[in-house]
Enzyme design. Sequence first.
Site: not given
Length: 484
Positions: A71, A146, A170
């Site tokens: 990420k 996210s 997330s």
Amino acid sequence: MSLASQTIKGLQTLLEKKEIQPKEIIDSVAEAAAVRDGAIGGYLGLDQELAHRDAEEVSGGVLAGIPIGIKDLLNVKGQPCGCASKILSNYIAPYDATSIAKLRASGGVPFGRANMDEFAMGSSNENSSIKPVHNPWDLERIPGGSSGGSAAIVAADEAIAALGSDTGGSIRQPAAFCGCVGLKPTYGRVSRFGLTAFASSLDQIGPLTKTVEDAAILLGAISGGDTNDSTCLDESVPDYVADLQGDIKGMKLGMPKEFFGEGIDPAIRASVEEAAKQFESLGAEIVEVSLPHTEQAVAVYYIIATAEASANLARFDGVRYGYRAPDAENLGEQYAKSRAQGFGNEVKLRILLGTYVLSSGYYDAYYLRAQKLRTLIRQDFTSAFETVDAIIGPVSPIAPFKIGENASDPLAMYLADIYTISANLAGICGLSLPCGYMTPSDGQRELPIGLQILGAPFDEGKVLKLGHNFEQSTEWHQRRPSLG
Ligand code: GLN
């Protein structure tokens, strides 16, 4: 079957037998990304040559030579770490996050920058300042957020596995929306050093994978103490893979009645209830539990998370990091313009909210009360875990919606975090795994449904064992989106 569509476990076997080389895995993943990621948008960038060089330096370990998607908020030395924000668009990480260093120590190769909501603020990935991510099951829909990029690349077989972060859901929610496995570890299980902070008392790094077993492998690799993070537990890491063995007969699972009330999509409720029956058939006992402060969790989270974010994001001022507005006439203007031009709207909204709840005159009414309620939320879980081994329920009350559909209603999106955020407030661990599929009334394509298994602090082993038993006795994890 291409190497990119394999699991970590599957590749371990092939690598051990010397049937393949790490280079071939990296090339297969890069090829899958080249073919499919134009439509999905899960990667913000990837450097195949760098990954080859990193793989050559690997000398062993459980992940020996296996590429793992990262990420875009985890620092990997020498690679961009932009948090999908304009304000960090030119930022190159000067060091490895501890989770990355541990990944490397296990032979893993950090590969690619996974798209995300800017600074991890969002539930749909529409807040990425670079591009949205499309759900591999229906490209018109959001993948969740996210960590939407991390989930989408795993689900679309453009990655073997990925790392994400979970501040209020997330990892778990995008895993549920994309039909893969996501684990939010207990607060303190994985070092946060080198993770760009959103809300420091809630953030945890964790794996997104194709199977529960892979989540156990990856969690084992990144967990453990760290002198650079004083909130990280300095204790030996259990063998999570070994812990998967054995049945779950006699285990007691609680279903919180507050997780099945108003607002849950009936198809999601039906799938989760079906999952409970499956657990019963595996020998577990299902009982009702109560988490009475569930209703307050969304408000508490959006006060605490924004308060912490407003402090954490103060460092992005156009002086020390990233973007600097070109047209400022003095220092004050430089701060103001760099932040006004560099941050996206959701991030600005959160900074304003957080500054407001911390300001004198409002601190007691909002921040202090939220902290007190946070204690009550944690106590709800403590009492529940006195009578049950784990808690099961849905991950999200809604199915993935169409990109743009909720863009003008942030409150509706915040409310959909209801089942995930209390785990972060309580600091406990939570697993999300596929438990069914549904075709929404406004769509033709089937969409995955996620089951959540919540465990007491540092009970990842038990949660993973429950997940593994469920997964291996069902076929949900074997489905793949048809990507042409
Ligand atoms: N959806 C939540 C938010 O927008 C959670 C985000 C996260 O876990 N990083 O804050």
